[in-house]
Write a protein that holds these residues in place. Structure first.
Motif, mmCIF file in Angstrom:
data_model
loop_
_atom_site.group_PDB
_atom_site.id
_atom_site.type_symbol
_atom_site.label_atom_id
_atom_site.label_comp_id
_atom_site.label_asym_id
_atom_site.label_seq_id
_atom_site.Cartn_x
_atom_site.Cartn_y
_atom_site.Cartn_z
ATOM 1 N N LEU A 177 0.851 4.255 -2.854
ATOM 2 C CA LEU A 177 0.465 5.593 -2.572
ATOM 3 C C LEU A 177 1.667 6.588 -2.910
ATOM 4 C CD1 LEU A 177 -1.247 5.445 0.900
ATOM 5 C CD2 LEU A 177 -2.024 6.389 -1.247
ATOM 6 N N LEU B 76 -7.454 8.343 -3.695
ATOM 7 C CA LEU B 76 -6.279 7.315 -3.935
ATOM 8 C C LEU B 76 -6.342 6.061 -3.080
ATOM 9 C CD1 LEU B 76 -3.329 9.774 -4.649
ATOM 10 C CD2 LEU B 76 -4.410 8.343 -6.090
ATOM 11 N N GLU B 77 -6.648 6.413 -1.953
ATOM 12 C CA GLU B 77 -6.731 5.360 -0.858
ATOM 13 C C GLU B 77 -7.522 4.576 -1.153
ATOM 14 O OE1 GLU B 77 -4.794 9.005 1.192
ATOM 15 O OE2 GLU B 77 -6.538 8.427 0.095
ATOM 16 N N LYS B 78 -8.751 4.786 -1.572
ATOM 17 C CA LYS B 78 -9.911 3.812 -1.874
ATOM 18 C C LYS B 78 -9.773 3.219 -3.025
ATOM 19 C CE LYS B 78 -13.372 6.971 0.059
ATOM 20 N NZ LYS B 78 -14.263 8.068 -0.165
ATOM 21 N N ILE C 204 -6.778 2.419 -4.303
ATOM 22 C CA ILE C 204 -5.501 1.504 -4.180
ATOM 23 C C ILE C 204 -5.977 0.394 -3.166
ATOM 24 C CG2 ILE C 204 -3.343 1.407 -2.629
ATOM 25 C CD1 ILE C 204 -2.760 4.105 -3.897
ATOM 26 N N ASP C 205 -6.853 0.645 -2.348
ATOM 27 C CA ASP C 205 -7.338 -0.587 -1.443
ATOM 28 C C ASP C 205 -8.142 -1.693 -2.274
ATOM 29 O OD1 ASP C 205 -5.810 0.320 0.805
ATOM 30 O OD2 ASP C 205 -7.841 1.571 1.602
ATOM 31 N N GLY D 155 -9.804 11.169 -0.142
ATOM 32 C CA GLY D 155 -9.611 9.979 0.046
ATOM 33 C C GLY D 155 -9.654 9.061 -1.123
ATOM 34 N N ARG E 33 0.974 -1.062 -0.003
ATOM 35 C CA ARG E 33 0.019 0.036 0.042
ATOM 36 C C ARG E 33 1.109 1.151 -0.130
ATOM 37 N NH1 ARG E 33 -3.187 3.437 3.659
ATOM 38 N NH2 ARG E 33 -5.433 3.777 2.747
ATOM 39 N N GLU E 34 1.950 1.482 0.486
ATOM 40 C CA GLU E 34 2.899 2.214 0.745
ATOM 41 C C GLU E 34 3.697 2.592 -0.455
ATOM 42 O OE1 GLU E 34 6.840 3.523 3.322
ATOM 43 O OE2 GLU E 34 5.965 1.564 3.672
#
Length: 201
Positions: free
Chosen positions: A82, A180-182, A184-185, A178, A78-79
């Motif tokens: 991102l 990008l986080e959504k 990527i997850d 949010g 994840r890191e």
């Protein structure tokens, strides 16, 4: 006059008049050159536009390809995703790149030259994504379901998410909060078949 100076003149001219209507004569005149002198530097308008794209990327200190094998070490999946997305976003937010993309995106439907740059950027992004995914698998951080489809999907998802963030900022909307986080997850849940939960050292 150096090629870099000609390219800088082109960027200003394109932002004022657009690319589609620009002729090599107009570009030469804006740069204070004879048309023949301009052709000694660039074979065609498309060549000039491609050179401008590469010039701006270089000036943004962004390489199309990096040593991803070293880049991914010490990071979890994840890191990695991102940090790559944020780096790409930072490049595109630099003033000259924003001006360039504003011109290209506004004309891509009507101009073959502009559309060709979009294709070139997409190919560059896809090749970089494949190199990143290979480094992730080689370092046993994660393994992907259908490698090529996963790389294509990730590249297009990130590109779309970043575009939405820019649009939302311009419209003063919170729709992309949010995002990008959504994205990527969701990608990890859908396309990663095996993941090392810890950081790869």
């Amino acid at each position: 006059m150096k090629k870099e100076e000609i390219l800088s003149k082109l960027l200003v001219l394109a932002s004022q008049k657009g690319l589609r209507s620009l002729s090599m004569s107009e570009i030469a005149s804006a740069a204070g050159l004879k048309k023949s002198s301009l052709y000694s530097h660039f074979e065609s308008k498309q060549d000039l536009i491609n050179e401008l794209y590469l010039f701006l990327r270089k000036r943004s200190n962004t390489k199309a390809f990096v040593d991803y094998s070293s880049y991914v070490k010490g990071k979890d999946l994840r890191e990695i995703f991102l940090s790559v997305a944020i780096s790409y976003d930072e490049m595109n937010r630099k003033p000259e790149m924003k001006t360039f993309y504003k011109v290209i995106i506004s004309e891509k439907v009507l101009s073959k030259d502009a559309a060709s740059v979009i294709i070139k950027e997409t190919e560059t992004m896809l090749n970089a994504t494949r190199a990143l995914f290979k480094a992730i698998e080689d370092n046993k951080i994660a393994f992907f379901k259908d490698f090529d489809i996963a790389a294509l999907t990730f590249a297009l998802l990130i590109h779309s998410a970043l575009d939405l963030r820019l649009d939302a900022e311009m419209a003063e909307s919170n729709i992309a909060d949010g995002i990008l986080e959504k994205v990527i997850d969701g990608f990890i849940n859908s396309y990663v078949k095996e993941k090392n939960c810890g950081k790869n050292i």
